[in-house]
Design a protein around this motif. Structure first.
Motif, PDB file in Angstrom:
ATOM      1  N   ALA A  72     -61.003 -23.069 -24.958  1.00 27.86           N
ATOM      2  CA  ALA A  72     -59.682 -23.565 -25.358  1.00 27.86           C
ATOM      3  C   ALA A  72     -59.455 -24.974 -24.822  1.00 27.86           C
ATOM      4  CB  ALA A  72     -58.593 -22.619 -24.868  1.00 27.86           C
ATOM      5  N   SER A  73     -59.836 -25.198 -23.577  1.00 26.38           N
ATOM      6  CA  SER A  73     -59.705 -26.521 -22.980  1.00 26.38           C
ATOM      7  C   SER A  73     -60.584 -27.534 -23.702  1.00 26.38           C
ATOM      8  CB  SER A  73     -60.085 -26.455 -21.495  1.00 26.38           C
ATOM      9  OG  SER A  73     -60.083 -27.717 -20.907  1.00 26.38           O
ATOM     10  N   PHE A  74     -61.799 -27.140 -24.031  1.00 23.35           N
ATOM     11  CA  PHE A  74     -62.718 -28.009 -24.765  1.00 23.35           C
ATOM     12  C   PHE A  74     -62.129 -28.389 -26.119  1.00 23.35           C
ATOM     13  CE2 PHE A  74     -66.612 -28.141 -27.580  1.00 23.35           C
ATOM     14  CZ  PHE A  74     -66.971 -29.438 -27.235  1.00 23.35           C
ATOM     15  N   SER A  75     -61.601 -27.410 -26.825  1.00 26.95           N
ATOM     16  CA  SER A  75     -61.004 -27.666 -28.132  1.00 26.95           C
ATOM     17  C   SER A  75     -59.803 -28.598 -28.013  1.00 26.95           C
ATOM     18  CB  SER A  75     -60.580 -26.346 -28.775  1.00 26.95           C
ATOM     19  OG  SER A  75     -59.934 -26.591 -29.995  1.00 26.95           O
ATOM     20  N   LEU A  76     -58.987 -28.364 -27.010  1.00 24.15           N
ATOM     21  CA  LEU A  76     -57.800 -29.213 -26.799  1.00 24.15           C
ATOM     22  C   LEU A  76     -58.199 -30.654 -26.534  1.00 24.15           C
ATOM     23  CD1 LEU A  76     -54.693 -29.330 -26.435  1.00 24.15           C
ATOM     24  CD2 LEU A  76     -55.106 -28.913 -24.016  1.00 24.15           C
ATOM     25  N   LYS A  77     -59.204 -30.840 -25.706  1.00 21.85           N
ATOM     26  CA  LYS A  77     -59.656 -32.196 -25.383  1.00 21.85           C
ATOM     27  C   LYS A  77     -60.279 -32.881 -26.600  1.00 21.85           C
ATOM     28  CE  LYS A  77     -60.230 -31.265 -20.479  1.00 21.85           C
ATOM     29  NZ  LYS A  77     -58.834 -31.028 -20.395  1.00 21.85           N
ATOM     30  N   LEU A  78     -60.926 -32.101 -27.452  1.00 20.17           N
ATOM     31  CA  LEU A  78     -61.495 -32.681 -28.669  1.00 20.17           C
ATOM     32  C   LEU A  78     -60.409 -33.068 -29.672  1.00 20.17           C
ATOM     33  CD1 LEU A  78     -64.636 -30.505 -29.457  1.00 20.17           C
ATOM     34  CD2 LEU A  78     -64.582 -32.900 -28.828  1.00 20.17           C
ATOM     35  N   ALA A  85     -67.447 -35.578 -27.378  1.00 24.84           N
ATOM     36  CA  ALA A  85     -67.704 -34.151 -27.191  1.00 24.84           C
ATOM     37  C   ALA A  85     -68.292 -33.892 -25.801  1.00 24.84           C
ATOM     38  CB  ALA A  85     -68.646 -33.640 -28.270  1.00 24.84           C
ATOM     39  N   ASN A  86     -69.198 -34.757 -25.362  1.00 26.98           N
ATOM     40  CA  ASN A  86     -69.795 -34.607 -24.034  1.00 26.98           C
ATOM     41  C   ASN A  86     -68.735 -34.727 -22.942  1.00 26.98           C
ATOM     42  OD1 ASN A  86     -71.587 -34.485 -21.858  1.00 26.98           O
ATOM     43  ND2 ASN A  86     -72.031 -36.661 -21.976  1.00 26.98           N
ATOM     44  N   GLU A  87     -67.901 -35.741 -23.012  1.00 26.52           N
ATOM     45  CA  GLU A  87     -66.854 -35.938 -22.006  1.00 26.52           C
ATOM     46  C   GLU A  87     -65.860 -34.784 -22.017  1.00 26.52           C
ATOM     47  OE1 GLU A  87     -65.381 -39.689 -23.329  1.00 26.52           O
ATOM     48  OE2 GLU A  87     -66.828 -40.844 -22.149  1.00 26.52           O
ATOM     49  N   ALA A  88     -65.499 -34.314 -23.215  1.00 29.05           N
ATOM     50  CA  ALA A  88     -64.568 -33.194 -23.332  1.00 29.05           C
ATOM     51  C   ALA A  88     -65.163 -31.925 -22.739  1.00 29.05           C
ATOM     52  CB  ALA A  88     -64.195 -32.974 -24.793  1.00 29.05           C
ATOM     53  N   TRP A  89     -66.450 -31.692 -22.996  1.00 28.96           N
ATOM     54  CA  TRP A  89     -67.124 -30.499 -22.465  1.00 28.96           C
ATOM     55  C   TRP A  89     -67.186 -30.566 -20.933  1.00 28.96           C
ATOM     56  CZ3 TRP A  89     -68.208 -25.809 -24.024  1.00 28.96           C
ATOM     57  CH2 TRP A  89     -69.112 -25.037 -23.305  1.00 28.96           C
ATOM     58  N   GLU A  90     -67.592 -31.714 -20.403  1.00 25.17           N
ATOM     59  CA  GLU A  90     -67.670 -31.868 -18.944  1.00 25.17           C
ATOM     60  C   GLU A  90     -66.309 -31.654 -18.300  1.00 25.17           C
ATOM     61  OE1 GLU A  90     -69.480 -35.499 -17.647  1.00 25.17           O
ATOM     62  OE2 GLU A  90     -71.373 -35.043 -18.632  1.00 25.17           O
ATOM     63  N   ALA A  91     -65.270 -32.231 -18.895  1.00 26.18           N
ATOM     64  CA  ALA A  91     -63.923 -32.074 -18.350  1.00 26.18           C
ATOM     65  C   ALA A  91     -63.474 -30.615 -18.410  1.00 26.18           C
ATOM     66  CB  ALA A  91     -62.943 -32.965 -19.111  1.00 26.18           C
ATOM     67  N   ALA A  92     -63.794 -29.934 -19.495  1.00 28.92           N
ATOM     68  CA  ALA A  92     -63.419 -28.525 -19.632  1.00 28.92           C
ATOM     69  C   ALA A  92     -64.167 -27.662 -18.610  1.00 28.92           C
ATOM     70  CB  ALA A  92     -63.702 -28.037 -21.046  1.00 28.92           C
ATOM     71  N   VAL A  93     -65.445 -27.953 -18.399  1.00 28.18           N
ATOM     72  CA  VAL A  93     -66.222 -27.202 -17.409  1.00 28.18           C
ATOM     73  C   VAL A  93     -65.639 -27.430 -16.008  1.00 28.18           C
ATOM     74  CG1 VAL A  93     -68.469 -27.051 -16.247  1.00 28.18           C
ATOM     75  CG2 VAL A  93     -68.363 -27.099 -18.739  1.00 28.18           C
ATOM     76  N   GLN A 112     -75.875 -29.717 -19.103  1.00 27.45           N
ATOM     77  CA  GLN A 112     -76.980 -30.195 -19.944  1.00 27.45           C
ATOM     78  C   GLN A 112     -76.705 -29.900 -21.411  1.00 27.45           C
ATOM     79  OE1 GLN A 112     -80.527 -28.347 -18.442  1.00 27.45           O
ATOM     80  NE2 GLN A 112     -80.618 -29.663 -16.632  1.00 27.45           N
ATOM     81  N   PHE A 113     -76.136 -28.741 -21.678  1.00 26.79           N
ATOM     82  CA  PHE A 113     -75.758 -28.412 -23.052  1.00 26.79           C
ATOM     83  C   PHE A 113     -74.695 -29.388 -23.544  1.00 26.79           C
ATOM     84  CE2 PHE A 113     -72.533 -26.214 -25.663  1.00 26.79           C
ATOM     85  CZ  PHE A 113     -73.267 -26.126 -26.834  1.00 26.79           C
ATOM     86  N   GLY A 114     -73.730 -29.682 -22.701  1.00 30.86           N
ATOM     87  CA  GLY A 114     -72.655 -30.598 -23.073  1.00 30.86           C
ATOM     88  C   GLY A 114     -73.153 -31.996 -23.378  1.00 30.86           C
ATOM     89  N   THR A 119     -74.014 -34.433 -30.778  1.00 30.90           N
ATOM     90  CA  THR A 119     -74.769 -35.676 -30.950  1.00 30.90           C
ATOM     91  C   THR A 119     -75.982 -35.513 -31.855  1.00 30.90           C
ATOM     92  OG1 THR A 119     -76.109 -35.244 -28.993  1.00 30.90           O
ATOM     93  CG2 THR A 119     -74.098 -36.534 -28.673  1.00 30.90           C
ATOM     94  N   MET A 120     -76.275 -34.280 -32.258  1.00 29.17           N
ATOM     95  CA  MET A 120     -77.479 -34.008 -33.043  1.00 29.17           C
ATOM     96  C   MET A 120     -77.098 -33.397 -34.381  1.00 29.17           C
ATOM     97  SD  MET A 120     -79.776 -32.173 -30.179  1.00 29.17           S
ATOM     98  CE  MET A 120     -80.241 -32.950 -28.671  1.00 29.17           C
ATOM     99  N   ASP A 121     -78.089 -33.318 -35.265  1.00 24.93           N
ATOM    100  CA  ASP A 121     -77.845 -32.626 -36.530  1.00 24.93           C
ATOM    101  C   ASP A 121     -77.817 -31.118 -36.276  1.00 24.93           C
ATOM    102  OD1 ASP A 121     -80.466 -31.959 -36.137  1.00 24.93           O
ATOM    103  OD2 ASP A 121     -81.225 -32.826 -37.989  1.00 24.93           O
TER     104      ASP A 121
END
Length: 170
Positions: A72-78, A85-93, A112-114, A119-121
């Motif tokens: 939910a936090s990741f989605s909100l930040k996005l 997406a990387n910054e949002a994921w790190e912040a959510a974690v 590492q996943f974040g 960034t990829m197809d």
């Protein structure tokens, strides 16, 4: 008065032992929820072609607890569009880390996943999701082994530590 103090000591050490045992019990559960969430994310992204923010909010609605809060936090930040997406994921974690009963190696896997998310197809993203799930599966097996081995010990040790302190004080 002495007996009241002794009872208080035993209660506190017992509570701490049960707290540590609960953390051991929650770790495999949280890892399992993360694996399930990543499988759902894979299905949403690869097969449903759902945008990342929408997929994350859908996953957070399917789950409960700290893993749901993470997505939910990741989605909100996005959706706020203030971060990649990387910054949002790190912040959510980082935001939800204290509520998750995980170790640092699981945090590294998540970060590492974040670093690759968004960034990829779709094919490479799917491979990265599978790799992350594999790492988490290995960690879950280890966590289950630790739980089986040490959960009862922590509970017993809490009570015995309290009794030892009382004996030493008398």
């Amino acid at each position: 008065m002495r007996w009241l103090g002794a009872l208080l000591i035993v209660c506190c050490t017992t509570a701490y032992g049960f707290y540590q045992a609960r953390l051991l019990k929650e770790r495999p559960q949280h890892i399992r929820q993360l694996r399930s969430a990543l499988q759902s994310l894979e299905a949403e992204i690869v097969y449903g072609q759902t945008p990342l923010a929408k997929a994350s909010i859908n996953i957070s609605k399917q789950l409960n607890g700290p893993v749901a809060a993470l997505f939910a936090s990741f989605s909100l930040k996005l959706t706020e569009r203030k971060a990649t997406a990387n910054e949002a994921w790190e912040a959510a974690v980082e935001e939800t880390w204290k509520s998750l009963s995980l170790k640092e190696k699981e945090k590294e896997v998540l970060l590492q996943f974040g670093a690759t998310i968004g960034t990829m197809d779709r094919n490479h993203q799917q491979k990265q999701l599978k790799l992350t799930q594999t790492h988490l599966e290995r960690d879950e097996e280890e966590a289950r082994g630790l739980q089986e081995r040490y959960e009862k010990m922590y509970k017993t040790l809490g009570v015995l530590a309290g009794l030892l302190i009382i004996i030493l004080m008398m």
